[in-house]
Design a protein around this motif. Structure first.
Motif, PDB file in Angstrom:
ATOM      1  N   THR A  99       0.865  -1.169  -0.107  1.00 34.89           N
ATOM      2  CA  THR A  99       0.095  -0.157  -0.135  1.00 34.89           C
ATOM      3  C   THR A  99       1.048   1.146  -0.069  1.00 34.89           C
ATOM      4  N   LEU A 100       0.987   2.049  -1.083  1.00 30.37           N
ATOM      5  CA  LEU A 100       1.635   2.925  -1.200  1.00 30.37           C
ATOM      6  C   LEU A 100       0.841   4.388  -0.860  1.00 30.37           C
ATOM      7  N   VAL A 101       1.412   5.292  -0.104  1.00 28.56           N
ATOM      8  CA  VAL A 101       0.692   6.556   0.231  1.00 28.56           C
ATOM      9  C   VAL A 101       1.608   7.686  -0.119  1.00 28.56           C
ATOM     10  N   LEU A 102       1.145   8.548  -0.805  1.00 28.86           N
ATOM     11  CA  LEU A 102       1.814   9.606  -1.091  1.00 28.86           C
ATOM     12  C   LEU A 102       1.150  11.117  -0.361  1.00 28.86           C
ATOM     13  N   ASN A 103       1.860  11.675   0.218  1.00 34.69           N
ATOM     14  CA  ASN A 103       1.323  12.922   0.892  1.00 34.69           C
ATOM     15  C   ASN A 103       2.308  14.150   0.211  1.00 34.69           C
ATOM     16  N   LEU A 104       1.553  15.201  -0.345  1.00 36.63           N
ATOM     17  CA  LEU A 104       2.303  16.344  -1.040  1.00 36.63           C
ATOM     18  C   LEU A 104       1.865  17.406  -0.078  1.00 36.63           C
TER      19      LEU A 104
END
Length: 363
Positions: A99-104
């Motif tokens: 599970t990949l989580v990207l927070n910008l």
């Protein structure tokens, strides 16, 4: 090319050491790392939490030019951006879920999550809801199924299960790491650090922590060793018949790469670039730590890289500071898959995906 061999080799070197394994018995650092390669080959399952953070990314005004506003906005989003991956792996039968989580961050802050599952023949990727990107509601939350064999055929290549042979991939990694480690002087590049000083996260128990470090004082030598000594040998390893099916790299391409690297012209160009490397690359800090538990497995790895790249001719100054980490647990225990293999109404084919996105263009 940004001083062709100098910075390219630097990137390759820094990338290569990011996958150095760790070892547990209280040995000399290099011996500990070499022994770990053998131990790591016994990992048939594990859970892993990975995290990568861009702590700082700056580009000076001269490089931004007319697009200064856009550059500022992009930098605002990327600064403190976080990518995390929680994964579960099993060798036999091969199954991986992540599970990949990207927070910008910044003015246009956004976050989205992408679960995925991989088996010997299939890959499933869950369609996320992404801000500002119109995805049909009928697709959000569904898994797109990719047939790896069909994808390979469409790309003009042949797919075989051997391409996903985790045991062989580990063996290859071991050979590459052994070759790489052998070329570097232990006193200059490796050391044991005290466990209490390693800033290990809560719950990580380590017997030994080994550090690989490159500084501004030895970066020229480190790049030279990597390109002239280690890289030709690594290419020979990649060209072995036993890895041909997995890597899908043509022998002619590897031979051409090795010939170019070992040519007098390339080495002269490398020497010329490295002579002025201080003008183009500053290593403020670079180290990679590996923590080893009592069972001789790497249980935690962390990277710190803080560099500055400069191109005086173009007036470009780029500052980059990143941190990364991998934390392993449940090594060789029965894996607990949280997603499982998607099926039924949770799955859409690639054709269905294309049809629904195509339909959006009609409005």
């Amino acid at each position: 090319m940004f001083k062709k061999w100098g910075l390219s080799a630097a990137a390759l070197l820094l990338g290569a050491v990011m996958i150095l394994p760790g070892c547990a018995s209280k040995q000399e650092p290099k011996e500990a790392l070499k022994a770990a390669a053998t131990k790591a080959a016994t990992m048939t399952s594990y859970e892993m939490k990975s995290k990568f953070v861009i702590n700082n990314l700056t580009i000076d005004e001269a490089s931004a030019g007319e697009s200064d506003a856009m550059t500022t906005q992009v930098l605002s989003m990327l600064k403190n951006a976080e990518i995390s991956v929680d994964s579960v792996y099993q060798a036999d039968p091969m199954q991986t879920e992540a599970t990949l989580v990207l927070n910008l961050k910044g003015d246009m802050a956004m976050s989205f999550t992408v679960p995925m599952v991989i088996t010997t023949e299939k890959m499933f990727i869950k369609i996320p809801s992404i801000p500002f990107f119109p995805i049909p509601e009928t697709l959000v939350g569904k898994f797109v199924e990719f047939d790896l064999k069909e994808l390979a055929e469409q790309g003009g290549t042949e797919f075989t299960p051997g391409q996903l042979d985790a045991a062989k991939a580990q063996k290859l990694s071991n050979e590459v790491m052994d070759t790489l480690l052998a070329e570097y002087d232990e006193a200059k590049y490796f050391k044991n650090i005290e466990v209490k000083d390693a800033n290990l996260p809560e719950g990580v128990e380590a017997k030994q922590v080994v550090q690989f470090q490159v500084s501004n004082d030895n970066v020229k030598e480190a790049i030279t060793i990597f390109v002239n000594n280690a890289l030709p040998k690594i290419i020979d390893i990649l060209g072995k018949e036993e890895y041909k099916e997995m890597l899908q790299i043509e022998a002619e391409d590897l031979a051409a790469a090795k010939k170019e690297i070992e040519s007098g012209e390339a080495r002269a160009e490398l020497d010329k670039s490295l002579a002025d490397l201080g003008k183009y690359l500053t290593v403020n800090q670079f180290h990679f730590n590996t923590a080893i538990n009592k069972d001789e497995f790497p249980v935690y790895q962390d990277l710190l890289m803080d560099i500055k790249m400069t191109d005086p001719d173009a007036g470009t100054n780029v500052g980059l500071s990143v941190t990364g980490s991998n934390q392993y647990s449940r090594i060789n225990e029965k894996p607990e898959f949280k997603i499982g293999i998607p099926q039924g109404d949770d799955v859409v084919s690639l054709e269905e995906l294309e049809e629904q996105f195509g339909g959006m263009g009609a409005y």
